[in-house]
Every structure is written in structure tokens, then in C-alpha cells.
Design a protein around this motif. Structure first.
Motif, short mmCIF file in Angstrom:
data_model
loop_
_atom_site.label_atom_id
_atom_site.label_comp_id
_atom_site.label_asym_id
_atom_site.label_seq_id
_atom_site.Cartn_x
_atom_site.Cartn_y
_atom_site.Cartn_z
N ILE A 150 0.85 -1.19 0.00
CA ILE A 150 0.00 0.00 0.00
C ILE A 150 0.89 1.24 0.00
O ILE A 150 1.76 1.38 0.86
CB ILE A 150 -0.94 0.01 1.22
CG1 ILE A 150 -1.92 -1.17 1.14
CG2 ILE A 150 -1.70 1.34 1.32
CD1 ILE A 150 -2.76 -1.39 2.37
N VAL A 151 0.67 2.13 -0.96
CA VAL A 151 1.51 3.32 -1.07
C VAL A 151 0.74 4.61 -0.80
O VAL A 151 1.35 5.66 -0.60
CB VAL A 151 2.21 3.41 -2.44
CG1 VAL A 151 3.16 2.23 -2.62
CG2 VAL A 151 1.22 3.48 -3.58
N PHE A 152 -0.60 4.54 -0.80
CA PHE A 152 -1.40 5.74 -0.60
C PHE A 152 -2.78 5.34 -0.11
O PHE A 152 -3.33 4.33 -0.54
CB PHE A 152 -1.52 6.53 -1.91
CG PHE A 152 -2.41 7.74 -1.83
CD1 PHE A 152 -2.01 8.89 -1.18
CD2 PHE A 152 -3.67 7.71 -2.41
CE1 PHE A 152 -2.84 10.00 -1.10
CE2 PHE A 152 -4.51 8.82 -2.35
CZ PHE A 152 -4.09 9.96 -1.70
N LYS A 153 -3.31 6.17 0.79
CA LYS A 153 -4.68 5.97 1.27
C LYS A 153 -5.40 7.31 1.24
O LYS A 153 -4.84 8.34 1.64
CB LYS A 153 -4.68 5.45 2.70
CG LYS A 153 -6.09 5.37 3.30
CD LYS A 153 -6.06 4.95 4.76
CE LYS A 153 -7.48 4.92 5.31
NZ LYS A 153 -7.50 4.49 6.72
N HIS A 154 -6.64 7.28 0.76
CA HIS A 154 -7.48 8.47 0.82
C HIS A 154 -8.76 8.12 1.56
O HIS A 154 -9.48 7.20 1.19
CB HIS A 154 -7.82 9.00 -0.58
CG HIS A 154 -8.67 10.22 -0.52
ND1 HIS A 154 -8.17 11.44 -0.12
CD2 HIS A 154 -9.98 10.40 -0.77
CE1 HIS A 154 -9.16 12.33 -0.14
NE2 HIS A 154 -10.26 11.72 -0.53
N LEU A 155 -9.02 8.85 2.61
CA LEU A 155 -10.20 8.67 3.44
C LEU A 155 -11.28 9.61 2.95
O LEU A 155 -11.05 10.81 2.81
CB LEU A 155 -9.84 8.98 4.90
CG LEU A 155 -10.94 8.95 5.94
CD1 LEU A 155 -11.47 7.54 6.08
CD2 LEU A 155 -10.40 9.44 7.27
N GLY A 156 -12.45 9.07 2.65
CA GLY A 156 -13.57 9.90 2.22
C GLY A 156 -13.69 9.96 0.71
O GLY A 156 -13.11 9.16 -0.02
N GLN A 157 -14.47 10.92 0.27
CA GLN A 157 -14.80 11.07 -1.14
C GLN A 157 -13.57 11.34 -2.00
O GLN A 157 -12.81 12.26 -1.75
CB GLN A 157 -15.80 12.21 -1.29
CG GLN A 157 -16.16 12.53 -2.71
CD GLN A 157 -17.06 13.75 -2.80
OE1 GLN A 157 -17.75 14.09 -1.85
NE2 GLN A 157 -17.05 14.40 -3.95
#
Length: 178
Positions: A150-157
Motif C-alpha cells: 500500500i503506497v497511498f490511502k485516501h479517506l472519504g470522497q
């Protein structure tokens, strides 16, 4: 005179504290994930509307991919869905839909109505895989490198700005080997 100024000072101090608090809570999409630079959690999940078909995290090795957690019951997922559709049209990254805590018929109908941008949709009926990913509410999106990290996470829209500034540059870097 001091008795009139003191409440005014207290009021402005309260306004400043609230403004700072709101600014901090506005950064909720920037919460770092403990999974960044870690392998994707193990999973073995059914493919949506394909009886008997299953996929594991190992099935996805060898290419960068995006994991988008969504549900037909999620109003924010509906708002972000056109962005995922547009991203899919670019064919820039393999997109895995992770349908979580949903009924299969509802999920299939939702994709028929709003479009199916996913290369594959997996079903996390009980939410266990979502928990392993650290997801507590849909939508959430993860970018995974070809090695399964995993290199990136975006929480939400997900927004087009996030796609352009965070996801596409990372995918391009993975494909160029840098």
C-alpha cells in the motif's frame, strides 16, 4: 468598563478556538494509515455477481491497482462515483471495487444504474477485510504497487484533484520504475 470588555475577549477567544478546531477536523482525509508501506492485508473474497469465483490479494500482484471501498447504501460513494467512472475511462490503473457490508442484489443494481468502473468488484459481506484495511466508513481508497504494498490511502470522497495530484503521479512513477 472592564466588565464589558472581558466577555468580548472571551467571545473572540472562543471563536478562535472553534475556528482552529474546525480547521483541524477538516483535515480528516489526511489521517495517515499505519498500512502505508506495508503489504495489502490477506483476503480471499467472492467476485460480485460471479458465483464460485474468488480472488485473493495474490491475484492482483504484478500491476499497480486501486482498491475503492464502497456500498450502495453510502451517499458519499454516490457522489464520488463519477470520479471513479472518469478514472476508469483513462485506463491508467486497474480498479478493484471492494463492496462492503452490502447485499449483492443492491450492489449489482447500483452499478447498473450508475455505471461500473471496476475491473473487478469483490464482496466483503461481513466487513472483516475492511477492518483489516483499517476502513471504518465508505468510501475509502488505497493505491497498491505491483508488489502488493500500500503506497497511498485516501479517506472519504475521492475527487478529481486527488486523482490528479496523488494517484496518477504515483501510478506513473510505478510504471516508469522510479
Amino acid at each position: 468598563m472592564n466588565s464589558r470588555i472581558l466577555p468580548l475577549i472571551a467571545f473572540f477567544a472562543l471563536v478562535i478556538v472553534l475556528a482552529v478546531g474546525l480547521k483541524i477536523s477538516d483535515k480528516k482525509t489526511q489521517i495517515p494509515s499505519p498500512l502505508i508501506d506495508k503489504p495489502v492485508p490477506a483476503f480471499d473474497l467472492p467476485v460480485l455477481a460471479e458465483p464460485g469465483q474468488r480472488m485473493t490479494q495474490e491475484s492482483l500482484l504484478g500491476k499497480p491497482y486501486l482498491v475503492n471501498f464502497w456500498g450502495s447504501w453510502c451517499p458519499t460513494c454516490r457522489v464520488e462515483h463519477p470520479v471513479v467512472n472518469d478514472l476508469a475511462k483513462l485506463n491508467a490503473v486497474y480498479i478493484v471495487g471492494m463492496n462492503f457490508r452490502d447485499e449483492e442484489a443492491d450492489a449489482v443494481a447500483w452499478l447498473k444504474r450508475w455505471g461500473d468502473p471496476y475491473n473487478v468488484s469483490l464482496v466483503d459481506y461481513d466487513g472483516r477485510v475492511s477492518i483489516d484495511f483499517g476502513v471504518y466508513a465508505a468510501p475509502e481508497t488505497f493505491l497498491v504497487d505491483p508488489a502488493g504494498t500500500i503506497v497511498f490511502k485516501h479517506l472519504g470522497q475521492l475527487t478529481w484533484d486527488i486523482v490528479e495530484t496523488e494517484i496518477l503521479p504515483r501510478v506513473a512513477a510505478m510504471e516508469s520504475g522510479s
